[in-house]
Design an enzyme around this catalytic site. Structure first.
Site, PDB file in Angstrom:
ATOM      1  N   HIS A 261       0.770  -1.307   0.032  1.00 55.45           N
ATOM      2  CA  HIS A 261       0.087   0.046  -0.084  1.00 55.45           C
ATOM      3  C   HIS A 261       0.824   1.353  -0.037  1.00 55.45           C
ATOM      4  O   HIS A 261       1.953   1.221   0.475  1.00 55.45           O
ATOM      5  CB  HIS A 261      -0.870   0.160   1.284  1.00 55.45           C
ATOM      6  CG  HIS A 261      -0.507   0.005   2.438  1.00 55.45           C
ATOM      7  ND1 HIS A 261      -0.026   1.250   3.047  1.00 55.45           N
ATOM      8  CD2 HIS A 261       0.001  -1.017   3.545  1.00 55.45           C
ATOM      9  CE1 HIS A 261       0.469   0.962   4.361  1.00 55.45           C
ATOM     10  NE2 HIS A 261       0.287  -0.464   4.645  1.00 55.45           N
TER      11      HIS A 261
ATOM     12  N   ASP B  90      -0.175   4.427   1.087  1.00 56.54           N
ATOM     13  CA  ASP B  90      -0.318   5.345   2.099  1.00 56.54           C
ATOM     14  C   ASP B  90       0.297   5.060   3.355  1.00 56.54           C
ATOM     15  O   ASP B  90       0.531   4.086   3.823  1.00 56.54           O
ATOM     16  CB  ASP B  90      -2.053   5.384   2.215  1.00 56.54           C
ATOM     17  CG  ASP B  90      -2.446   4.296   2.668  1.00 56.54           C
ATOM     18  OD1 ASP B  90      -2.093   3.168   2.099  1.00 56.54           O
ATOM     19  OD2 ASP B  90      -3.544   3.860   3.543  1.00 56.54           O
TER      20      ASP B  90
ATOM     21  N   ASP C 180       6.343   0.641   7.374  1.00 54.95           N
ATOM     22  CA  ASP C 180       4.923   0.218   7.019  1.00 54.95           C
ATOM     23  C   ASP C 180       4.381   1.164   6.077  1.00 54.95           C
ATOM     24  O   ASP C 180       3.588   2.266   6.117  1.00 54.95           O
ATOM     25  CB  ASP C 180       4.115   0.461   8.212  1.00 54.95           C
ATOM     26  CG  ASP C 180       2.665   0.057   8.032  1.00 54.95           C
ATOM     27  OD1 ASP C 180       2.297  -0.677   7.178  1.00 54.95           O
ATOM     28  OD2 ASP C 180       1.692   0.329   8.492  1.00 54.95           O
TER      29      ASP C 180
ATOM     30  N   GLU D 165      -5.187   1.953   2.418  1.00 53.59           N
ATOM     31  CA  GLU D 165      -5.130   0.631   3.316  1.00 53.59           C
ATOM     32  C   GLU D 165      -5.206   1.018   4.626  1.00 53.59           C
ATOM     33  O   GLU D 165      -5.736   0.121   5.335  1.00 53.59           O
ATOM     34  CB  GLU D 165      -3.880  -0.143   3.077  1.00 53.59           C
ATOM     35  CG  GLU D 165      -3.687  -1.528   3.633  1.00 53.59           C
ATOM     36  CD  GLU D 165      -3.273  -1.740   5.004  1.00 53.59           C
ATOM     37  OE1 GLU D 165      -3.321  -2.623   5.696  1.00 53.59           O
ATOM     38  OE2 GLU D 165      -2.511  -0.693   5.410  1.00 53.59           O
ATOM     39  N   GLU D 166      -4.723   2.168   5.214  1.00 50.37           N
ATOM     40  CA  GLU D 166      -4.829   2.303   6.400  1.00 50.37           C
ATOM     41  C   GLU D 166      -6.087   2.901   7.052  1.00 50.37           C
ATOM     42  O   GLU D 166      -6.055   3.124   8.150  1.00 50.37           O
ATOM     43  CB  GLU D 166      -3.637   3.352   6.790  1.00 50.37           C
ATOM     44  CG  GLU D 166      -2.298   2.883   6.433  1.00 50.37           C
ATOM     45  CD  GLU D 166      -1.406   1.980   7.415  1.00 50.37           C
ATOM     46  OE1 GLU D 166      -2.197   1.452   8.269  1.00 50.37           O
ATOM     47  OE2 GLU D 166      -0.440   1.752   7.447  1.00 50.37           O
TER      48      GLU D 166
ATOM     49  N   GLU E 235       3.990  -6.285   3.836  1.00 49.75           N
ATOM     50  CA  GLU E 235       3.714  -5.582   5.223  1.00 49.75           C
ATOM     51  C   GLU E 235       4.865  -6.124   6.250  1.00 49.75           C
ATOM     52  O   GLU E 235       5.296  -6.999   5.959  1.00 49.75           O
ATOM     53  CB  GLU E 235       2.359  -6.100   5.676  1.00 49.75           C
ATOM     54  CG  GLU E 235       1.196  -5.529   4.930  1.00 49.75           C
ATOM     55  CD  GLU E 235       0.818  -4.152   5.468  1.00 49.75           C
ATOM     56  OE1 GLU E 235       1.553  -3.492   6.138  1.00 49.75           O
ATOM     57  OE2 GLU E 235      -0.456  -3.521   5.290  1.00 49.75           O
TER      58      GLU E 235
ATOM     59  N   HIS F  50       2.851   3.109  12.920  1.00 48.41           N
ATOM     60  CA  HIS F  50       2.123   3.751  13.230  1.00 48.41           C
ATOM     61  C   HIS F  50       2.798   4.766  14.513  1.00 48.41           C
ATOM     62  O   HIS F  50       2.070   5.341  15.385  1.00 48.41           O
ATOM     63  CB  HIS F  50       0.855   3.247  13.762  1.00 48.41           C
ATOM     64  CG  HIS F  50       0.232   2.500  12.548  1.00 48.41           C
ATOM     65  ND1 HIS F  50      -1.240   2.036  12.728  1.00 48.41           N
ATOM     66  CD2 HIS F  50       0.381   2.237  11.203  1.00 48.41           C
ATOM     67  CE1 HIS F  50      -1.543   1.522  11.711  1.00 48.41           C
ATOM     68  NE2 HIS F  50      -0.739   1.422  10.822  1.00 48.41           N
TER      69      HIS F  50
END
Length: 381
Positions: free
Chosen positions: A79, A81, A111, A143-144, A168, A354
């Site tokens: 992904h 984003d 990530d 995706e997030e 991932e 994150h």
């Protein structure tokens, strides 16, 4: 003619491209800054490049880059984003790739913006003219926050390949199973009144107490689905936040509860949501309170890939680790539903995802390159 950048240069360019996705419009951004870079680079490698619009405004797209035709092949998926960030918590600019202490720091380094430069360096080291089965690069949006990119692929029935690897952060260990997740808002509406006389109103906050008691009891019943394949064996239901009332001397007329629910493979999110709403509705039946529901995140289904599939066996052999499970969600179930046997396997660590000062260990880069080199050779060359 575009000159393909070296690993660090391409990695820095992707980190420098802001692509935050969020359900809050104040933070949400386009992913075009990343997909435009990838489109140019993969075209330079000889790939046929397609952008698949996902949003009505055209600022969110999936990128599909393909080399070769035919059945089989390998999809390399990631992904584009990142999650939002708190700049004051960072020791350095989150959009500048920073080397320090054997690590690459920056927003999305683990990530998962590291994955695309790794793939590019592997591809440039191969004789792509020898490709016998297709190599497909898939770069998705959102995706997030909503999984909109993966859902768009399913809605369009885009069957890209037979095998898929999602990069991932798994610490270089193959993952074939994870829980599903859904987020629900429950709102109770009653009637305000003076606190000195309860009969003058209908207290939504007290009603929500009954809802929470009923949901906690239901959570215990859900443990019959527990699986020893997960570190947290059973489904989880988290009472995340609650808001209600405006003054101690006023009967609460409205109360809102947000919950996060994680379900196991074999549990259907739609059925679980239906049962949850029935439990909450029964808890306040006859009270006069109005109950409303909002599936603010419709949900990501659980993932479970056949452990005997070829890509799982190859991944286990190459990494030396048995395929396992994680508690976070991925786009894996969507790719599986399109006929791809999918393994989640990447160089980052989920503990870094994150977080402020996110990083990836530099010593993870070469092992991931070697793994992908062998994967592509096995499935495509």
């Amino acid at each position: 003619m575009i000159t393909l950048p070296a690993f660090k240069e391409s990695f820095a360019a992707l980190v420098a491209a802001p692509t935050v996705s969020s359900t809050d419009p104040r933070h949400d951004q386009s992913n075009l800054p990343v997909t435009d870079l990838l489109a140019n680079w993969f075209a330079d490698l000889g790939f046929a490049v397609e952008t698949m619009p996902v949003s009505s405004t055209g600022d969110k797209v999936n990128l599909i880059a393909s080399l070769g035709t035919g059945s089989g092949g390998l999809v390399l998926s990631g992904h584009t984003d990142t999650v939002p960030y708190t700049e004051s918590a960072w020791r350095q600019d989150p959009f500048r790739l920073t080397e320090r202490d054997g690590r690459f720091y920056g927003l999305g380094t683990s990530d998962m913006k590291c994955f695309f430069p790794i793939v590019m360096q592997v591809l440039r080291s191969l004789d792509l003219k020898q490709t016998k089965h297709p190599i497909i690069l898939l770069a998705t949006c959102d995706e997030e926050c909503t999984m909109a990119g993966a859902k768009a692929l399913v809605a369009a029935d885009r069957r890209l390949g037979r095998h898929a690897l999602i990069g991932e952060p798994t610490g270089l260990k193959p993952v074939i199973m994870h829980k599903g997740v859904m987020i629900e808002t429950i709102t109770l509406r009653g009637k305000a009144g003076h606190a000195s006389n309860p009969s003058l109103g209908n207290n939504a906050l007290e009603g929500m107490q009954q809802v929470m008691i009923a949901l906690a009891e239901w959570r215990e019943r859900l443990q019959e689905y527990a699986s020893a394949k997960f570190d947290v064996p059973g489904p989880t239901l988290n009472f995340g936040c609650i808001h209600g009332g405006d003054s101690p001397n006023r009967i609460c007329a409205e109360c809102e509860l947000k919950i996060d629910l994680r379900v196991l493979p074999g549990m259907q999110i739609d059925e679980v949501r239906k049962e949850l709403r029935q439990v909450a509705t029964r808890a306040v039946a006859g009270s006069g309170l109005v109950v409303e529901f909002d599936g603010i995140f419709p949900g990501t289904p659980p993932m479970e890939t056949d452990p005997d599939s070829e890509i799982v066996r190859v991944a286990e052999k190459l990494t030396g680790h048995a395929a396992g499970s994680v508690n976070f969600g991925t786009e894996g179930p969507y790719l599986n539903s399109l006929g791809m046997d999918t393994v989640v396997l990447g160089p980052g660590d989920i503990d870094q995802a994150h977080q402020a000062n996110e990083y990836i260990e530099m010593n993870r880069i070469e092992p991931m390159q070697d793994l992908l080199h062998k994967m592509i050779t096995h499935f495509c060359m």
